[in-house]
Design an enzyme around this catalytic site. Sequence first.
Site, PDB file in Angstrom:
ATOM      1  N   GLU A 280       0.372  -0.951   0.327  1.00 25.99           N
ATOM      2  CA  GLU A 280      -0.097  -0.025  -0.282  1.00 25.99           C
ATOM      3  C   GLU A 280       0.502   1.359  -0.165  1.00 25.99           C
ATOM      4  O   GLU A 280       0.923   1.843  -0.895  1.00 25.99           O
ATOM      5  CB  GLU A 280      -1.423   0.333   1.291  1.00 25.99           C
ATOM      6  CG  GLU A 280      -1.610   0.878   0.712  1.00 25.99           C
ATOM      7  CD  GLU A 280      -3.044   0.654   2.329  1.00 25.99           C
ATOM      8  OE1 GLU A 280      -4.256   0.417   2.295  1.00 25.99           O
ATOM      9  OE2 GLU A 280      -3.033   0.518   3.400  1.00 25.99           O
ATOM     10  N   GLU A 283       2.486   1.720  -3.026  1.00 28.30           N
ATOM     11  CA  GLU A 283       0.391   2.149  -4.299  1.00 28.30           C
ATOM     12  C   GLU A 283       1.311   4.234  -4.409  1.00 28.30           C
ATOM     13  O   GLU A 283       0.808   5.022  -5.076  1.00 28.30           O
ATOM     14  CB  GLU A 283      -0.143   1.257  -4.434  1.00 28.30           C
ATOM     15  CG  GLU A 283      -1.223   2.273  -4.572  1.00 28.30           C
ATOM     16  CD  GLU A 283      -2.610   0.721  -4.663  1.00 28.30           C
ATOM     17  OE1 GLU A 283      -3.537   1.275  -4.913  1.00 28.30           O
ATOM     18  OE2 GLU A 283      -2.863   0.041  -3.592  1.00 28.30           O
ATOM     19  N   CYS A 300      -8.465  -1.814   4.131  1.00 34.86           N
ATOM     20  CA  CYS A 300      -8.712  -2.550   4.634  1.00 34.86           C
ATOM     21  C   CYS A 300     -10.150  -3.615   5.042  1.00 34.86           C
ATOM     22  O   CYS A 300     -10.131  -4.639   5.473  1.00 34.86           O
ATOM     23  CB  CYS A 300      -7.316  -2.753   5.922  1.00 34.86           C
ATOM     24  SG  CYS A 300      -5.784  -2.572   5.559  1.00 34.86           S
ATOM     25  N   SER A 320      -6.675   2.353  -2.716  1.00 38.57           N
ATOM     26  CA  SER A 320      -6.151   0.957  -2.772  1.00 38.57           C
ATOM     27  C   SER A 320      -6.629  -0.187  -3.334  1.00 38.57           C
ATOM     28  O   SER A 320      -7.244  -0.701  -3.094  1.00 38.57           O
ATOM     29  CB  SER A 320      -5.425   1.077  -1.419  1.00 38.57           C
ATOM     30  OG  SER A 320      -4.540  -0.382  -1.372  1.00 38.57           O
ATOM     31  N   LYS A 359     -16.009  -9.483   6.607  1.00 32.99           N
ATOM     32  CA  LYS A 359     -15.458 -10.674   5.861  1.00 32.99           C
ATOM     33  C   LYS A 359     -15.615 -11.524   5.678  1.00 32.99           C
ATOM     34  O   LYS A 359     -15.384 -12.561   5.225  1.00 32.99           O
ATOM     35  CB  LYS A 359     -13.586 -10.853   7.070  1.00 32.99           C
ATOM     36  CG  LYS A 359     -13.100  -9.725   7.783  1.00 32.99           C
ATOM     37  CD  LYS A 359     -11.684  -9.749   7.759  1.00 32.99           C
ATOM     38  CE  LYS A 359     -11.016  -8.453   8.119  1.00 32.99           C
ATOM     39  NZ  LYS A 359     -10.320  -7.579   6.659  1.00 32.99           N
ATOM     40  N   GLU A 362     -16.295 -10.618   2.444  1.00 34.35           N
ATOM     41  CA  GLU A 362     -15.168 -10.154   1.236  1.00 34.35           C
ATOM     42  C   GLU A 362     -14.990 -12.200   1.093  1.00 34.35           C
ATOM     43  O   GLU A 362     -14.412 -12.508  -0.094  1.00 34.35           O
ATOM     44  CB  GLU A 362     -14.402 -10.254   2.379  1.00 34.35           C
ATOM     45  CG  GLU A 362     -13.153  -9.967   1.725  1.00 34.35           C
ATOM     46  CD  GLU A 362     -12.198  -9.018   2.864  1.00 34.35           C
ATOM     47  OE1 GLU A 362     -10.985  -8.539   2.739  1.00 34.35           O
ATOM     48  OE2 GLU A 362     -12.239  -9.775   3.944  1.00 34.35           O
ATOM     49  N   GLU A 367     -13.525 -12.771  -6.543  1.00 33.88           N
ATOM     50  CA  GLU A 367     -11.992 -12.521  -7.271  1.00 33.88           C
ATOM     51  C   GLU A 367     -10.919 -12.285  -6.152  1.00 33.88           C
ATOM     52  O   GLU A 367      -9.815 -11.822  -6.578  1.00 33.88           O
ATOM     53  CB  GLU A 367     -12.710 -11.004  -7.458  1.00 33.88           C
ATOM     54  CG  GLU A 367     -12.813 -10.135  -6.271  1.00 33.88           C
ATOM     55  CD  GLU A 367     -14.390  -9.054  -6.288  1.00 33.88           C
ATOM     56  OE1 GLU A 367     -15.051 -10.414  -6.774  1.00 33.88           O
ATOM     57  OE2 GLU A 367     -14.865  -8.564  -5.635  1.00 33.88           O
ATOM     58  N   CYS A 504     -11.058  -2.029  14.263  1.00 40.67           N
ATOM     59  CA  CYS A 504     -11.460  -3.462  14.219  1.00 40.67           C
ATOM     60  C   CYS A 504     -11.596  -3.783  15.233  1.00 40.67           C
ATOM     61  O   CYS A 504     -12.087  -5.199  15.641  1.00 40.67           O
ATOM     62  CB  CYS A 504     -10.647  -3.809  13.785  1.00 40.67           C
ATOM     63  SG  CYS A 504     -10.364  -3.518  11.930  1.00 40.67           S
TER      64      CYS A 504
END
Length: 579
Positions: A280, A283, A300, A320, A359, A362, A367, A504
């Site tokens: 990251e 990037e 994230c 990102s 998650k 996710e 993908e 989190c």
Amino acid sequence: MEMIKVTIDGVQVEVPKGSTALEAARAANIDIPTLCYLKDINEIGACRMCLVEVKGARSLQASCVYPVADGMEIKTNSKAVREARRVNLELILSNHEKKCLTCVRNQNCELQELAEKLGIEDIRYEGEMTKAPVDDLSPSIVRDPKKCILCRRCVAVCRNVQGIGVIGANDRGFNTSIGPVFDMSLSEVPCINCGQCIEACPVGALHEKDETEKVWDALNDPDLHVVVQTAPAVRVALGEEFGMPIGTNVKGKMVSALKRLGFDKVYDTDFAADLTIMEEGTELLGRIKNGGTLPMITSCSPGWIKYCEHYYPEFLDNLSTCKSPHEMMGAVIKSYYAEKNNIDPEKIFVVSVMPCTAKKFEAQRPELSASGYPDVDVVLTTRELGRMIKQAGIDFVKLPDDKFDDMLGDSTGAAVIFGATGGVMEAAIRTVAELVTGKPLDDIEIKDVRGIEGVKETEIDLGDMKLRAAVAHGTANAKALLEKVKSGDKTYDFIEVMGCPGGCVTGGGQPIVDSRTLAEVDPKELRAAAIYEEDRNLPIRKSHENPSIKKLYDDFLGEPNSHKAHGLLHTHYVERKKY
């Protein structure tokens, strides 16, 4: 601050002007029962459990919304009050599915606790009950209307805290139900799967989709190599499932418990958090130098990503391309780790223990399967891991401390702070600043991005340039920030967004804290403090100094943002319709 005097059950107390009768009672150490009340979030007097008798008033008053006045006299334990509370509770129970022994909230249910406190031995108003099917179509959240008590705490959190509002009250009177509009499933509306509604629910009407049986089956399959990874926020909350104080860091005991459960390898998602910073950070610098899309926004948090896909698709190019840390970890395990250990990736089963319900959604994204297989096979919440440990008969509190396994178990202080809001930003700055200037920051603790303020800003001097950064936690705060960026009122280079308030540490999969405790302490602060303490005590506190990360690049990936790294560790996002 102007103070006033109030007498409650013969005890005189001084409280700030504007206090409610409930707050005044608690100041006098008098416990008034509540169900719908959630401090600063849901204060509507709907359940009528907090009724009190006020001298001179014509009827009993809901203490959670009743303002006190100087000289007021209140009784919280009169015969009329006790009987009214019992009647109201029995009426609630009369339309509640009372399968307590098989409920996920057994012994952690505010309704169950209240029935015990008020001495409910019989329900005088048994009759017809609301009939509605269980909604289990979401990959993350199960909604059981038969257990709903219409407290509206979930509605308030979804609407007021997260700024989403995909659930609300439908119909009227006895037919009132809480859920999405037109009896739709949570899977059919723009729910971001954050699970904050679960955290707010006092009963078992909302809970995560339990996948512990899938993990037990994998552990009992001799043909599978089962690897588990744990997020940084799990270690500072798991102990609460076993009666330990909020914010206790149980990392060593957690690793010990996972090894006793039978996992072949126990790894730290913090390793992948360090990896995320390398990808990251590189990037970000590439976008700044090459005129890429700015501000770059972190990726994230899967709840935030889904929110962006539904509500702010115009910012998708700003995200990102990095996968979230646990997905990066899964991709590394099923490629680099499999190659080094000569294991067929098809035989590797990756379990992520996360503080997050989003998650679960996710992990099902098509993908996220860079190796040809899903990067992560199952996501468990902190609560689910707690249940597995209890099912196995492990005495968690008495466990010795153990360490993560070698190869993918090393991490830095920068990685562990990912669990708190502002942590990703701080970790990135620690590395980016040094990569740009060639020298470390004078102080690597970036205080401007810490704390629980909704939106935080900082500006970091990077020699020839200044990095303008912002942090938002909770999607309502993210919305406010994005609107300022859209209007041109604010200009940034880098933004961190976490879908859950506090980040989190207070994700939708963390241990549930009852409303009485929430009125006295803030889990966001206690759990985050434990995370920052671990950071301070670690010998390496910058991601780019992690020797295992250096080895991963030397042996396998080449360099950050290489072609191989992009194929394995980066992804893309899609615009989603609201309905």
